[in-house]
Design an enzyme around this catalytic site. Structure first.
Site, PDB file in Angstrom:
ATOM      1  N   ARG A  52      22.289 -39.746  25.648  1.00 51.59           N
ATOM      2  CA  ARG A  52      22.255 -38.401  25.091  1.00 51.59           C
ATOM      3  C   ARG A  52      22.299 -37.423  26.268  1.00 51.59           C
ATOM      4  NH1 ARG A  52      18.641 -37.486  28.076  1.00 51.59           N
ATOM      5  NH2 ARG A  52      18.297 -35.504  27.063  1.00 51.59           N
ATOM      6  N   GLY A  53      22.504 -36.154  25.927  1.00 47.74           N
ATOM      7  CA  GLY A  53      22.789 -35.156  26.937  1.00 47.74           C
ATOM      8  C   GLY A  53      24.288 -34.942  26.993  1.00 47.74           C
ATOM      9  N   ALA A  54      24.718 -33.684  26.888  1.00 48.96           N
ATOM     10  CA  ALA A  54      26.152 -33.405  26.748  1.00 48.96           C
ATOM     11  C   ALA A  54      27.004 -34.028  27.860  1.00 48.96           C
ATOM     12  CB  ALA A  54      26.375 -31.890  26.677  1.00 48.96           C
ATOM     13  N   ARG A  86      29.105 -37.249  18.006  1.00 46.14           N
ATOM     14  CA  ARG A  86      28.157 -36.123  18.094  1.00 46.14           C
ATOM     15  C   ARG A  86      28.979 -34.842  18.032  1.00 46.14           C
ATOM     16  NH1 ARG A  86      23.077 -37.013  20.514  1.00 46.14           N
ATOM     17  NH2 ARG A  86      22.517 -35.015  19.549  1.00 46.14           N
ATOM     18  N   GLN A 186      12.173 -36.139  23.780  1.00 44.15           N
ATOM     19  CA  GLN A 186      12.878 -36.376  25.053  1.00 44.15           C
ATOM     20  C   GLN A 186      12.083 -35.859  26.251  1.00 44.15           C
ATOM     21  OE1 GLN A 186      14.239 -34.852  22.327  1.00 44.15           O
ATOM     22  NE2 GLN A 186      16.435 -35.196  22.204  1.00 44.15           N
ATOM     23  N   ASP A 227      24.374 -27.572  25.236  1.00 43.25           N
ATOM     24  CA  ASP A 227      25.373 -28.480  24.696  1.00 43.25           C
ATOM     25  C   ASP A 227      26.674 -27.764  24.384  1.00 43.25           C
ATOM     26  OD1 ASP A 227      24.150 -31.418  23.762  1.00 43.25           O
ATOM     27  OD2 ASP A 227      22.660 -29.872  24.113  1.00 43.25           O
ATOM     28  N   ASN A 237      21.376 -25.285  22.363  1.00 45.37           N
ATOM     29  CA  ASN A 237      20.606 -26.262  23.124  1.00 45.37           C
ATOM     30  C   ASN A 237      19.615 -26.928  22.174  1.00 45.37           C
ATOM     31  OD1 ASN A 237      20.045 -27.502  25.728  1.00 45.37           O
ATOM     32  ND2 ASN A 237      18.059 -26.481  25.622  1.00 45.37           N
ATOM     33  N   LYS A 238      18.853 -27.854  22.709  1.00 44.58           N
ATOM     34  CA  LYS A 238      17.920 -28.621  21.898  1.00 44.58           C
ATOM     35  C   LYS A 238      17.061 -27.707  21.027  1.00 44.58           C
ATOM     36  CE  LYS A 238      17.835 -32.138  21.593  1.00 44.58           C
ATOM     37  NZ  LYS A 238      18.514 -32.931  20.535  1.00 44.58           N
TER      38      LYS A 238
END
Length: 329
Positions: A52-54, A86, A186, A227, A237-238
């Protein structure tokens, strides 16, 4: 693990005829690597949050395309499947778009290049943000973070947490306040693990403690990743990032977005046009597979929110610190 900064962190490894991913669902207690033999397995790993993470998602997808070529799978089907894994992270679309125009024999080299380029971008981004942190942390050494924006979310070093790494390496006195980042944790599982790995001073707090922390006046900067960033600067973002930005505005704390330029979507006019992924209800009803809420309780579980550009102090890129309007090109 403290003091292990000399060991570079990277969650993506190419195995010649397979891709190996550090299963981030198992951290911090179990460092388990998964062997992925084909593009479908890579797409599943992206969807299931193994990676995960763009930036890391884009790199993994590039290697997924390399596996499609190796296995003789239809490239169009592989690209469509990986792209659907995603929907919010623009890096995924950008990387797959670059690879789509390449001949088969150039795809693997392109995947290796994506990994190397991301690491170089992150280090340059960290260097670009250093003057901001040198100024803002002089009297208030606290840094507030959300989610995980470090080596685990990228090709190495990290974006927002990469700025922290660069500042720590430069000897700046600092202390990270890592939000746990519900519902997927996370921050608690991954950012805390990375800070311990590199010996970065850090304290874990719950998401609901951010206001109380900011009220103490010890936080000099808030660093978030992204993202997708729209053309007007609105930033996805998250989930939880919007609330933090509102709090920071109230308490006079600057919010910096660590933005590799690949994350800027110039075709997206504003935050309203950014697709927001909604995830499984069980991510909210359960922690570590253990139920914490009634199984029949309805759930709304967006993975991201959008912070309006007006709440953001600057976007730190590998090309320097940007403010609106963004440079053309």
């Amino acid at each position: 693990m403290p003091g292990a900064a000399e060991t570079p962190l990277c969650a993506i490894r190419w195995g010649g005829d397979h891709l190996r991913l550090l299963d981030q669902r198992c951290l911090p207690h179990d460092e388990r690597w998964l062997v992925l033999p084909d593009w479908r397995a890579v797409a599943g790993a992206i969807t299931d949050m193994v990676v995960r993470g763009a930036p890391a998602i884009g790199i993994a997808a590039a290697y997924g395309m390399a596996l499609a070529v190796q296995r003789g799978a239809p490239r169009a089907a592989a690209q469509a499947g990986l792209l659907a894994s995603r929907p919010t992270a623009v890096n995924l679309r950008a990387v797959l778009g670059r690879i789509a125009a390449l001949p088969d024999d150039a795809v693997l080299a392109a995947a290796h290049a994506e990994l190397a380029a991301d690491l170089a971008r992150n280090r340059a981004l960290g260097a670009a943000g250093l003057p901001l942190l040198r100024r803002d942390l002089a009297e208030r050494p606290g840094i507030l973070t959300i989610c995980n924006t470090g080596a685990l979310a990228t090709g190495g070093h990290g974006t927002a947490l990469g700025m922290v790494r660069s500042a720590h390496a430069a000897g700046l006195p600092l202390h990270v306040w890592a939000l746990e980042t519900r519902p997927y944790l996370q921050g608690a599982r991954l950012t805390a693990w990375e800070c311990l790995h590199d010996g970065i001073p850090a304290t874990l707090i719950t998401d609901g403690m951010a206001a109380a922390l900011l009220a103490r006046g010890t936080v000099g900067a808030c660093l978030i990743g992204c993202d997708r960033v729209a053309r007007n600067g609105d930033t996805a973002n998250k989930i939880g990032s919007l609330g933090i930005a509102v709090l920071c505005r109230h308490y006079g704390v600057p919010v910096y977005v660590a933005m590799p330029t690949d994350t800027l979507d110039r075709g997206c006019p504003d935050g309203a046009a950014i697709p927001i992924e909604e995830r499984s209800a069980d991510e909210l009803r359960c922690i570590g597979g253990q139920p914490i809420a009634p199984a029949e309780m309805p759930v709304w579980n967006p993975a991201f929110d959008v912070t309006p550009a007006a709440l953001i102090s600057a976007w730190v890129t590998e090309r320097g610190v940007w403010r609106l309007p963004f440079p053309a090109g």
